[in-house]
Design a protein around this motif. Structure first.
Motif, short mmCIF file in Angstrom:
data_model
loop_
_atom_site.label_atom_id
_atom_site.label_comp_id
_atom_site.label_asym_id
_atom_site.label_seq_id
_atom_site.Cartn_x
_atom_site.Cartn_y
_atom_site.Cartn_z
N SER A 67 35.28 -2.32 -43.48
CA SER A 67 34.96 -1.78 -42.09
C SER A 67 33.60 -1.68 -41.91
CB SER A 67 35.67 -0.13 -42.06
OG SER A 67 35.19 0.49 -43.22
N GLU A 68 32.65 -1.52 -42.82
CA GLU A 68 31.26 -1.52 -42.65
C GLU A 68 30.48 -2.89 -42.02
OE1 GLU A 68 28.99 0.74 -45.59
OE2 GLU A 68 30.08 2.43 -45.16
N VAL A 69 31.09 -3.87 -42.70
CA VAL A 69 30.25 -5.14 -42.57
C VAL A 69 31.03 -6.32 -41.75
CG1 VAL A 69 29.24 -6.87 -44.01
CG2 VAL A 69 29.23 -4.72 -44.79
N PRO A 70 30.31 -6.84 -40.78
CA PRO A 70 31.22 -7.85 -39.95
C PRO A 70 31.67 -9.03 -41.05
CG PRO A 70 29.18 -7.29 -38.83
CD PRO A 70 29.15 -6.39 -40.06
N LEU A 71 31.08 -9.34 -41.87
CA LEU A 71 31.65 -10.48 -42.64
C LEU A 71 32.61 -9.97 -43.66
CD1 LEU A 71 31.13 -13.27 -43.67
CD2 LEU A 71 29.66 -12.43 -45.26
N GLY A 72 32.72 -8.50 -43.97
CA GLY A 72 33.99 -7.92 -44.52
C GLY A 72 33.55 -7.94 -46.19
N ARG A 73 32.44 -8.17 -46.51
CA ARG A 73 32.03 -8.09 -47.99
C ARG A 73 30.63 -7.83 -48.13
NH1 ARG A 73 29.60 -12.82 -49.57
NH2 ARG A 73 29.96 -14.72 -48.77
N VAL A 74 30.16 -7.69 -49.52
CA VAL A 74 28.70 -7.59 -49.88
C VAL A 74 28.32 -8.95 -49.81
CG1 VAL A 74 28.70 -5.52 -51.07
CG2 VAL A 74 29.46 -7.54 -52.16
N ALA A 75 27.08 -9.32 -50.00
CA ALA A 75 26.44 -10.43 -50.21
C ALA A 75 26.53 -10.78 -51.82
CB ALA A 75 25.06 -10.46 -49.70
N ALA A 76 26.35 -11.96 -52.21
CA ALA A 76 26.35 -12.22 -53.44
C ALA A 76 25.00 -12.22 -53.82
CB ALA A 76 27.27 -13.55 -54.03
N VAL A 77 24.46 -11.83 -55.14
CA VAL A 77 22.99 -12.06 -55.56
C VAL A 77 22.64 -13.27 -55.13
CG1 VAL A 77 22.91 -10.01 -57.02
CG2 VAL A 77 23.59 -11.95 -58.01
N GLU A 78 23.40 -14.43 -55.67
CA GLU A 78 23.05 -15.87 -55.62
C GLU A 78 22.65 -16.22 -53.78
OE1 GLU A 78 25.68 -14.94 -56.94
OE2 GLU A 78 25.13 -15.12 -59.20
N GLU A 79 23.27 -15.55 -53.00
CA GLU A 79 23.17 -15.71 -51.79
C GLU A 79 21.87 -15.24 -51.20
OE1 GLU A 79 27.68 -15.89 -50.03
OE2 GLU A 79 26.72 -14.13 -50.44
N VAL A 80 21.39 -14.27 -51.85
CA VAL A 80 20.10 -13.40 -51.62
C VAL A 80 19.13 -14.38 -52.16
CG1 VAL A 80 18.40 -11.39 -51.69
CG2 VAL A 80 20.89 -11.03 -51.45
N ALA A 81 19.14 -14.80 -53.30
CA ALA A 81 18.18 -15.66 -54.17
C ALA A 81 17.98 -16.79 -53.25
CB ALA A 81 18.90 -15.83 -55.57
N ALA A 82 19.06 -17.57 -53.09
CA ALA A 82 19.03 -18.75 -52.08
C ALA A 82 17.71 -18.72 -50.92
CB ALA A 82 20.36 -19.26 -51.49
N ALA A 83 17.96 -17.54 -50.13
CA ALA A 83 17.20 -17.28 -48.92
C ALA A 83 15.58 -17.15 -49.58
CB ALA A 83 17.44 -15.83 -48.27
N VAL A 84 15.45 -16.34 -50.86
CA VAL A 84 14.02 -16.27 -51.41
C VAL A 84 13.65 -17.54 -51.90
CG1 VAL A 84 12.77 -15.40 -53.56
CG2 VAL A 84 14.59 -13.91 -52.24
N LEU A 85 14.44 -18.29 -52.44
CA LEU A 85 13.91 -19.81 -52.82
C LEU A 85 13.61 -20.62 -51.57
CD1 LEU A 85 14.97 -18.92 -55.50
CD2 LEU A 85 15.43 -21.51 -55.67
N TYR A 86 14.05 -20.54 -50.44
CA TYR A 86 14.05 -21.03 -49.30
C TYR A 86 12.40 -20.82 -48.79
CZ TYR A 86 13.04 -22.08 -44.32
OH TYR A 86 12.56 -22.16 -43.19
N LEU A 87 12.45 -19.40 -48.83
CA LEU A 87 11.04 -18.88 -48.31
C LEU A 87 9.73 -19.29 -49.04
CD1 LEU A 87 11.82 -15.47 -46.72
CD2 LEU A 87 11.31 -17.48 -45.56
N ALA A 88 10.02 -19.45 -50.29
CA ALA A 88 9.03 -19.67 -51.37
C ALA A 88 8.72 -21.19 -51.53
CB ALA A 88 9.50 -19.26 -52.78
N SER A 89 9.76 -22.01 -51.06
CA SER A 89 9.58 -23.61 -51.14
C SER A 89 8.73 -24.05 -50.02
CB SER A 89 10.74 -24.02 -51.18
OG SER A 89 11.51 -24.12 -49.93
N ASP A 90 8.41 -25.40 -50.15
CA ASP A 90 7.69 -26.24 -49.29
C ASP A 90 8.51 -26.32 -48.01
OD1 ASP A 90 5.77 -26.00 -51.09
OD2 ASP A 90 5.76 -28.28 -51.66
#
Ligand code: NAP
Length: 254
Positions: free
Chosen positions: A213-236
């Motif tokens: 009910s709290e989140v439009p996607l209906g679930r928490v984010a996986a830690v790997e999904e957050v990591a993927a965003a971090v790696l993108y920003l850290a990358s060339d």
């Protein structure tokens, strides 16, 4: 497998658990030498063992990010062991509270400021000083939160104030140092699959039900999904992304 970080050294604070561990594993999987920092030795050693078991290289350094000398020790250890500091992820953070602001203990206020704000400042300062001395510069990603610049929630006011500060530190520091070759951004996670997103006494099944009910996607984010965003920003790949925040929150602040 892509290897965006081969021969680069990545430092991750708070890497003994949760998002930090996932970020450390993801950097190692893409070729980085990884330095993992946190206050407790055992979880850091576990992260190093996971990286080494997968064929990667890692070094654990115990440190409290609220102490300038500790943070400097981590940066120095990275350079001494691996020769440079190319990427840093300032992820260590704590949540204290749950009660309305007027009922929050002063210690809980100060602890969050010390770790979430002063800790990020001290880490940024030590990391930038090292990176700007290197011809290749570096990239830094701070972990803020949707609780902060993006969203407030009853019982999380002090925490949100510290995370809003991380967002502002990110943007200001990005402007201060981009001309020196240091690129700084942030990731702002929403509810993510770690202990921190569990309410007191809540089970993972209970959280899963709440998320529907709290989140439009209906679930928490996986830690790997957050990591993927971090790696993108850290990358060339993100070479022209400066002083921004990537929100990974399953649609909560859309
Ligand atoms: N999970 C979420 O839903 C969520 C959402 C938005 C933002 N975040 C942010 O994401 C980051 C990671 O959180 P998480 O969910 O992965 O929680 P976590 O599993 O509790 O991870 C926090 C890590 O930070 C370390 N840490 C805490 N204080 C420290 C200090 N003074 N010095 C060095 N390390 C310290 C902890 O290790 P030690 O105790 O051993 O030091 C721990 O490994 C935090 O900044 C958090 O605010 C989380």
């Amino acid at each position: 497998m892509t290897s965006r970080f081969t021969d680069r050294t990545a430092l991750v604070t708070g890497a003994g658990s949760g998002i930090g561990r996932a970020v450390a594993l993801a950097f190692a999987a893409e070729g980085a030498n990884v330095v993992v920092a946190g206050r407790r030795r055992e979880p850091l050693d576990e992260t190093v063992a996971l990286i080494e078991a997968a064929g990667g290289k890692a070094l654990a350094v115990t440190a409290d990010v609220a102490r300038a000398a500790d943070v400097q020790t981590v940066v120095d250890a990275a350079v001494e062991r691996f020769g440079s500091l190319d990427v840093a992820v300032n992820n260590a953070g704590v949540f204290r509270g749950g009660e309305p602001l007027a009922d929050l203990a002063e210690d809980d206020w100060r602890t969050q400021l010390d770790i979430n704000v002063t800790g990020v400042f001290l880490a940024l300062r030590a990391e930038v000083r090292q990176m700007r001395s290197q011809p290749s510069g570096g990239a830094i990603v701070n972990i803020a939160s949707t609780f902060g610049m993006h969203k407030r929630q009853p019982g999380a006011t002090a925490y949100a104030a510290t995370k809003a500060a991380v967002s502002v530190l990110t943007r200001g520091a990005a402007l201060d140092h981009i001309a020196e070759g240091v690129r700084i951004n942030a990731v702002s996670p929403g509810a993510t699959d770690t202990q921190m997103s569990l309410q007191p006494g809540e089970t993972e099944a209970g959280r899963a039900e709440r998320m529907k009910s709290e989140v439009p996607l209906g679930r928490v984010a996986a830690v790997e999904e957050v990591a993927a965003a971090v790696l993108y920003l850290a990358s060339d790949d993100a070479a022209s992304v400066v002083g921004t925040e990537l929100v990974v929150d399953s649609g909560q602040t859309a």
